[in-house]
Design a protein around this motif. Structure first.
Motif, PDB file in Angstrom:
ATOM      1  N   CYS A  51      12.095   4.128  -4.601  1.00 18.61           N
ATOM      2  CA  CYS A  51      11.021   4.974  -3.941  1.00 18.61           C
ATOM      3  C   CYS A  51      10.493   5.970  -4.470  1.00 18.61           C
ATOM      4  O   CYS A  51      11.373   6.846  -4.906  1.00 18.61           O
ATOM      5  N   LEU A  52       9.467   6.034  -4.771  1.00 20.00           N
ATOM      6  CA  LEU A  52       8.604   7.304  -5.630  1.00 20.00           C
ATOM      7  C   LEU A  52       7.959   8.043  -4.513  1.00 20.00           C
ATOM      8  O   LEU A  52       7.212   7.461  -3.915  1.00 20.00           O
TER       9      LEU A  52
ATOM     10  N   PHE B 151      20.492   5.261  -7.295  1.00 17.01           N
ATOM     11  CA  PHE B 151      20.193   4.182  -7.784  1.00 17.01           C
ATOM     12  C   PHE B 151      21.508   3.320  -8.139  1.00 17.01           C
ATOM     13  O   PHE B 151      21.427   1.965  -7.798  1.00 17.01           O
ATOM     14  N   LEU B 152      22.653   4.351  -8.520  1.00 18.03           N
ATOM     15  CA  LEU B 152      23.865   3.382  -8.393  1.00 18.03           C
ATOM     16  C   LEU B 152      24.443   2.593  -7.175  1.00 18.03           C
ATOM     17  O   LEU B 152      24.725   1.601  -7.176  1.00 18.03           O
ATOM     18  N   THR B 153      24.061   3.496  -5.995  1.00 14.85           N
ATOM     19  CA  THR B 153      24.555   2.904  -4.785  1.00 14.85           C
ATOM     20  C   THR B 153      23.676   1.703  -4.462  1.00 14.85           C
ATOM     21  O   THR B 153      24.271   0.733  -3.762  1.00 14.85           O
ATOM     22  N   LYS B 154      22.633   1.452  -4.858  1.00 17.49           N
ATOM     23  CA  LYS B 154      21.629   0.361  -4.715  1.00 17.49           C
ATOM     24  C   LYS B 154      22.155  -0.641  -5.421  1.00 17.49           C
ATOM     25  O   LYS B 154      22.346  -1.911  -5.228  1.00 17.49           O
ATOM     26  N   VAL B 155      22.571  -0.421  -6.802  1.00 19.07           N
ATOM     27  CA  VAL B 155      23.017  -1.560  -7.569  1.00 19.07           C
ATOM     28  C   VAL B 155      24.402  -2.224  -7.052  1.00 19.07           C
ATOM     29  O   VAL B 155      24.625  -3.127  -6.813  1.00 19.07           O
ATOM     30  N   LEU B 156      25.275  -1.374  -6.730  1.00 20.10           N
ATOM     31  CA  LEU B 156      26.605  -1.827  -5.850  1.00 20.10           C
ATOM     32  C   LEU B 156      26.449  -2.560  -4.459  1.00 20.10           C
ATOM     33  O   LEU B 156      26.883  -3.538  -4.300  1.00 20.10           O
TER      34      LEU B 156
ATOM     35  N   THR C 276      21.701   7.574   1.864  1.00 26.54           N
ATOM     36  CA  THR C 276      20.794   8.665   1.316  1.00 26.54           C
ATOM     37  C   THR C 276      19.335   7.954   1.177  1.00 26.54           C
ATOM     38  O   THR C 276      19.036   6.875   0.830  1.00 26.54           O
ATOM     39  N   ASN C 277      18.292   8.715   1.676  1.00 27.59           N
ATOM     40  CA  ASN C 277      16.972   8.164   1.618  1.00 27.59           C
ATOM     41  C   ASN C 277      16.341   8.161   0.094  1.00 27.59           C
ATOM     42  O   ASN C 277      16.236   9.383  -0.381  1.00 27.59           O
ATOM     43  N   PRO C 278      16.017   7.203  -0.540  1.00 27.58           N
ATOM     44  CA  PRO C 278      15.787   7.276  -1.721  1.00 27.58           C
ATOM     45  C   PRO C 278      14.344   7.890  -2.090  1.00 27.58           C
ATOM     46  O   PRO C 278      13.885   8.178  -3.150  1.00 27.58           O
ATOM     47  N   CYS C 279      13.562   7.869  -0.922  1.00 26.00           N
ATOM     48  CA  CYS C 279      12.098   8.290  -1.073  1.00 26.00           C
ATOM     49  C   CYS C 279      11.935   9.899  -1.079  1.00 26.00           C
ATOM     50  O   CYS C 279      11.016  10.327  -1.449  1.00 26.00           O
TER      51      CYS C 279
END
Length: 502
Positions: free
Chosen positions: A210-211, A261-266, A498-501
């Motif tokens: 999310c950007l 990003f890593l938490t999203k990968v896992l 955590t909010n990725p945005c």
């Protein structure tokens, strides 16, 4: 966000570094944006390969996977190393080598060796129920011990950027530097490059990011509009590489983005159906095997052993944290460890030690920490020990009501009044459960305290029930940390919520 309650300062394990030393830049190479690229491949692979390697049912298949892995020599960090605690600590470094398929990321850098801008330690608790990803900013000024260079020549120790340990002395110098800095033993090492990162993300079908704003970063090869995107290949690599196009342009901001990003990968591995899809899982394992370079002692059998011990671990148990740093006075582009925060953090990780499981014969019901009133007495010759232990127990929710001294004793004990024989053991067990390395059986009977003083407990109103008396003896095992991350750093944690945005 508030900083929270600061953990009490504890004795250091090593003498302080020399504050009058200035950075020795003789071994530093010129730095610049074009040379500073941070891959995340090894981070995701190091954790996820361990988590999933045991889920398929063919040992011959695993052997074929193992044959694709390019291994590093075993860790050689010298004879004087920190003790084992039962935790698993894996050093993860990203290589920016421009050889082979990585030529397109900097053809002019071919033949100049490899560098790293990413240094992390994956800490898995002794009980294998928590994982903490600890990031060390590449610009952190630290004391680097004498190490051998890539050519075998001895390099003088000195105050330099932490990533120069790898750039000039390789992986063993990095291990030696981190162990000297933290007094935490590194068990294994893993290295991965750019191309490997892309293969892993592609095998997962991409990762959603999310950007907060549009990004146009030619150096990172990333051009995307604001909002959510599923990134693969070059876009995924560009997302974790870009520095100046997102956030405040600092390496600290990039580290936090990588941790998200890593938490999203896992999360995608454990909850995204990968483990139940043989085709996808095979593609993922094949990509990972070609990407990682673990040490020779991180064998397939060792991976299977680790995988079995952490098979219940999910993305929810993974926490990302950056070591506490502050501006380095001599150079605004560098940082240094912030004390006493960093010292307390490293001690918390070291204190995450083995705990003996409760006896099978135990039948007393579990009592919440907040329901237990505790009196802490110092039966050692160490001044202020009762107050230190009281602070540690209070941080874990106990209603500490009093601190004081007792006659010197050899053995730590947990006691309660004989009149509370019916339920005193259950309350004492709650305290015993927080002692490191072993548990003490609570017994009836009290020790006469010397000059007891009230302790300003935060638990209100005070609970009913028996008062448990903890008498600290010469064999004091320590308070087991509830987390490898102290309370003062809780607002710095990155996890699956955590909010990725942002």
């Amino acid at each position: 966000m508030s900083e929270g309650r600061r953990a009490p300062e504890r004795p250091q394990h090593r003498p302080d570094r020399h504050p009058d030393q200035r950075p020795d830049r003789r071994l530093d190479r010129p730095s610049g944006p074009a040379r500073r690229i941070t891959p995340l491949a090894w981070v995701s692979m190091a954790l996820t390969f361990v988590l999933v390697v045991v889920t398929l049912g063919g040992y011959a298949y695993y052997r074929s996977i193992d044959g694709d892995i390019d291994r590093l020599p075993p860790v050689d960090a010298g004879p004087s190393r920190p003790p084992e605690t039962g935790a698993l600590n894996v050093l993860l470094v990203g290589s920016d080598s421009r050889e082979g398929d990585n030529k397109k990321y900097g053809a002019k850098s071919q033949g100049l060796g490899e560098r790293t801008d990413t240094i992390m330690v994956l800490h898995i608790s002794p009980d294998r129920d928590k994982a903490t990803m600890i990031s060390f900013p590449r610009d952190t000024m630290v004391m680097i011990p004498p190490c051998r260079s890539h050519s075998g020549a001895m390099l003088a120790g000195g105050l330099r950027q932490i990533n120069s340990a790898f750039n000039d002395g390789g992986i063993n110098c990095t291990v030696r530097t981190l162990e000297s800095l933290t007094n935490i033993k590194i068990n294994h090492i893993v290295k991965v490059d750019f191309t490997g990162f892309k293969g892993i993300v592609d095998a997962l079908g991409g990762i959603e990011i999310c950007l907060p704003k549009a990004v146009n970063d030619p150096k990172a090869k990333l051009v995307l509009s604001a909002g959510k995107h599923v990134v693969k290949g070059e876009q995924a690599l560009g997302y974790v590489r870009t520095r100046y196009a997102l956030g405040d342009g600092s390496d600290l901001g990039r580290i936090q983005r990588q941790q998200v990003f890593l938490t999203k990968v896992l999360d995608k591995i454990t909850d995204g159906g990968l483990l139940t899809d043989p085709v996808k899982l095979n593609a993922f394992l094949r990509a990972g095997a070609k990407a990682v370079s673990p040490d020779t002692e991180l064998t397939l059998d060792r991976m299977v052993e680790i995988a079995r011990s952490v098979q219940g671990l999910t993305a929810k148990e993974l926490k990302g944290i950056t070591v506490p740093v502050e501006a380095y006075p001599a150079d605004k582009n560098r940082v240094q460890l912030k004390q006493p925060d960093a010292r307390n953090f490293f001690e918390a990780v070291r204190s995450d030690v083995n705990v003996t499981p409760p006896s099978a014969a135990a039948t007393t019901p579990k009592v919440a920490n907040e329901r237990v009133r505790v009196q802490v007495l110092n039966g050692t010759t160490e001044l202020g020990k009762a107050g230190q232990v009281a602070d540690e127990l209070a941080d874990q929710g106990f209603a500490v009501v009093q601190v004081g001294n007792a006659a010197p004793v050899a053995t730590t004990s947990i006691r309660y009044a004989k009149k509370d024989a019916d339920n005193g053991a259950a309350y004492g067990d709650a305290v015993a459960a927080r002692l490191s390395k072993d548990k003490r059986t609570p017994v009836a009977g009290k020790v006469a305290p010397v000059n007891p003083k009230p302790y300003p407990t935060k638990v209100t109103p005070l609970p009913d029930g028996p008062i448990v008396q903890l008498v600290i003896g010469a064999d004091w095992p320590g308070v087991r940390v509830a987390s490898a991350i102290p309370g003062s750093l809780k607002d710095k944690v990155v996890d699956s919520t955590t909010n990725p945005c942002l």
